[in-house]
Motif scaffolding. Sequence first.
Motif, short mmCIF file in Angstrom:
data_model
loop_
_atom_site.label_atom_id
_atom_site.label_comp_id
_atom_site.label_asym_id
_atom_site.label_seq_id
_atom_site.Cartn_x
_atom_site.Cartn_y
_atom_site.Cartn_z
N VAL B 12 5.02 69.03 23.95
CA VAL B 12 5.71 68.40 25.08
C VAL B 12 4.66 67.74 25.95
CG1 VAL B 12 7.24 68.74 27.05
CG2 VAL B 12 7.51 70.16 25.01
N THR B 13 4.87 66.49 26.30
CA THR B 13 3.88 65.78 27.09
C THR B 13 4.55 64.92 28.13
OG1 THR B 13 1.89 64.39 26.95
CG2 THR B 13 3.76 63.75 25.60
N GLN B 14 3.81 64.62 29.18
CA GLN B 14 4.36 63.77 30.22
C GLN B 14 4.16 62.31 29.84
OE1 GLN B 14 3.14 64.74 34.22
NE2 GLN B 14 4.92 66.07 34.31
N MET B 15 5.10 61.49 30.23
CA MET B 15 5.03 60.06 29.99
C MET B 15 3.69 59.52 30.52
SD MET B 15 8.05 57.41 31.00
CE MET B 15 7.88 57.70 32.74
N GLY B 16 3.05 58.68 29.72
CA GLY B 16 1.78 58.11 30.12
C GLY B 16 0.57 58.89 29.65
N GLN B 17 0.78 60.11 29.20
CA GLN B 17 -0.34 60.91 28.71
C GLN B 17 -0.67 60.57 27.27
OE1 GLN B 17 -2.11 63.42 30.59
NE2 GLN B 17 -1.06 62.17 32.13
N GLU B 18 -1.89 60.87 26.89
CA GLU B 18 -2.33 60.68 25.51
C GLU B 18 -2.03 61.95 24.71
OE1 GLU B 18 -6.40 59.04 24.51
OE2 GLU B 18 -6.68 61.12 23.86
N VAL B 19 -1.60 61.77 23.46
CA VAL B 19 -1.43 62.92 22.58
C VAL B 19 -2.13 62.65 21.25
CG1 VAL B 19 0.77 63.72 23.53
CG2 VAL B 19 0.77 62.07 21.67
N ILE B 20 -2.60 63.71 20.65
CA ILE B 20 -3.20 63.63 19.32
C ILE B 20 -2.45 64.60 18.42
CG2 ILE B 20 -5.26 63.98 17.91
CD1 ILE B 20 -6.93 63.23 20.34
N SER B 66 -3.18 54.88 17.08
CA SER B 66 -4.37 54.77 16.25
C SER B 66 -4.42 55.98 15.32
CB SER B 66 -5.64 54.67 17.10
OG SER B 66 -5.81 55.84 17.88
N VAL B 67 -5.11 55.80 14.21
CA VAL B 67 -5.30 56.91 13.27
C VAL B 67 -6.79 57.03 12.97
CG1 VAL B 67 -3.03 56.90 12.17
CG2 VAL B 67 -4.83 55.39 11.30
N GLU B 68 -7.14 58.25 12.59
CA GLU B 68 -8.53 58.52 12.33
C GLU B 68 -8.63 59.64 11.30
OE1 GLU B 68 -12.09 58.33 15.61
OE2 GLU B 68 -10.77 60.06 15.69
N LEU B 77 -3.22 61.26 14.34
CA LEU B 77 -2.48 60.15 14.93
C LEU B 77 -2.60 60.30 16.44
CD1 LEU B 77 -0.39 57.76 14.69
CD2 LEU B 77 1.40 59.50 14.88
N LYS B 78 -3.09 59.26 17.09
CA LYS B 78 -3.22 59.29 18.54
C LYS B 78 -2.24 58.29 19.14
CE LYS B 78 -7.36 59.06 20.50
NZ LYS B 78 -8.60 58.47 21.10
N ILE B 79 -1.54 58.75 20.17
CA ILE B 79 -0.70 57.85 20.96
C ILE B 79 -1.34 57.80 22.34
CG2 ILE B 79 1.62 57.24 21.72
CD1 ILE B 79 2.72 59.22 19.67
N ARG B 80 -1.79 56.63 22.75
CA ARG B 80 -2.63 56.51 23.94
C ARG B 80 -1.88 56.77 25.22
NH1 ARG B 80 -6.60 53.96 21.26
NH2 ARG B 80 -5.26 52.42 20.30
N SER B 81 -0.76 56.19 25.39
CA SER B 81 0.00 56.32 26.63
C SER B 81 1.47 56.48 26.24
CB SER B 81 -0.20 55.07 27.51
OG SER B 81 0.59 55.17 28.68
N THR B 82 1.91 57.72 26.17
CA THR B 82 3.21 57.99 25.58
C THR B 82 4.35 57.45 26.44
OG1 THR B 82 3.07 60.19 26.59
CG2 THR B 82 2.55 60.01 24.24
N LYS B 83 5.40 57.02 25.72
CA LYS B 83 6.62 56.55 26.39
C LYS B 83 7.76 57.49 25.98
CE LYS B 83 6.25 52.33 24.46
NZ LYS B 83 4.88 52.01 24.00
N LEU B 84 8.83 57.43 26.75
CA LEU B 84 9.97 58.30 26.44
C LEU B 84 10.46 58.08 25.00
CD1 LEU B 84 12.06 58.06 29.75
CD2 LEU B 84 10.56 59.93 29.01
#
Lengths: 115, 113
Positions: B12-20, B66-68, B77-84
């Motif tokens: 669970v993450t807040q909008m705008g946060q990065e997740v990996i 992005s992926v690495e 898999l990285k999502i830089r700035s998460t959206k809803l």
Amino acid sequence: AQKITQTQPGMFVQEKEAVTLDCTYDTSDQSYGLFWYKQPSSGEMIFLIYQGSYDEQNATEGRYSLNFQKARKSANLVISASQLGDSAMYFCAMRGKAAGNKLTFGGGTRVLVKP
Amino acid sequence: EPEVTQTPSHQVTQMGQEVILRCVPISNHLYFYWYRQILGQKVEFLVSFYNNEISEKSEIFDDQFSVERPDGSNFTLKIRSTKLEDSAMYFCASRVDLYTEAFFGQGTRLTVV
């Protein structure tokens, strides 16, 4: 482009009976693969069965068989002797060179097995 | 039996946060994929990765993604700035070659609030 169509959004089946899940596809590839995956309520994707476009015999894996009709572009999954644990979403998928060998999925069919 | 492993199972993450999102593919596999499934919808292809580079990506896979493969085992898999609308189940998959089935991980359910 390749496309997979599953026309049955949901179906009920009586325990111990067989059920057929429809899948039709469209592709410009001569060589392609067709897959069925099971997704239980826990969410994971479980590979069930594979059919290659040049395979002359229909694929079978235990209680799963694939009714492959190339001219009709259909790849229906048959589950024999349904069990309560077969209740899940079932996805038909296709892989072809023209689509970069990625999987393209159909919309899925939800199966509920009744005791 | 070898399997594809994904962590975490739930994020669970807040909008705008990065997740990996992390994945450990099966060790002798060479082709790696990320797919996502928005609740109640079909599974959609995001990106494929081979020989340490992206081989194909979908229109969903924009600059936020992005992926690495930082070492010999992980695939992220990285999502830089998460959206809803990034809320979905994300599946990692791998295959040994282009002629066999892809094995999927158990998925990471991402919820953006």
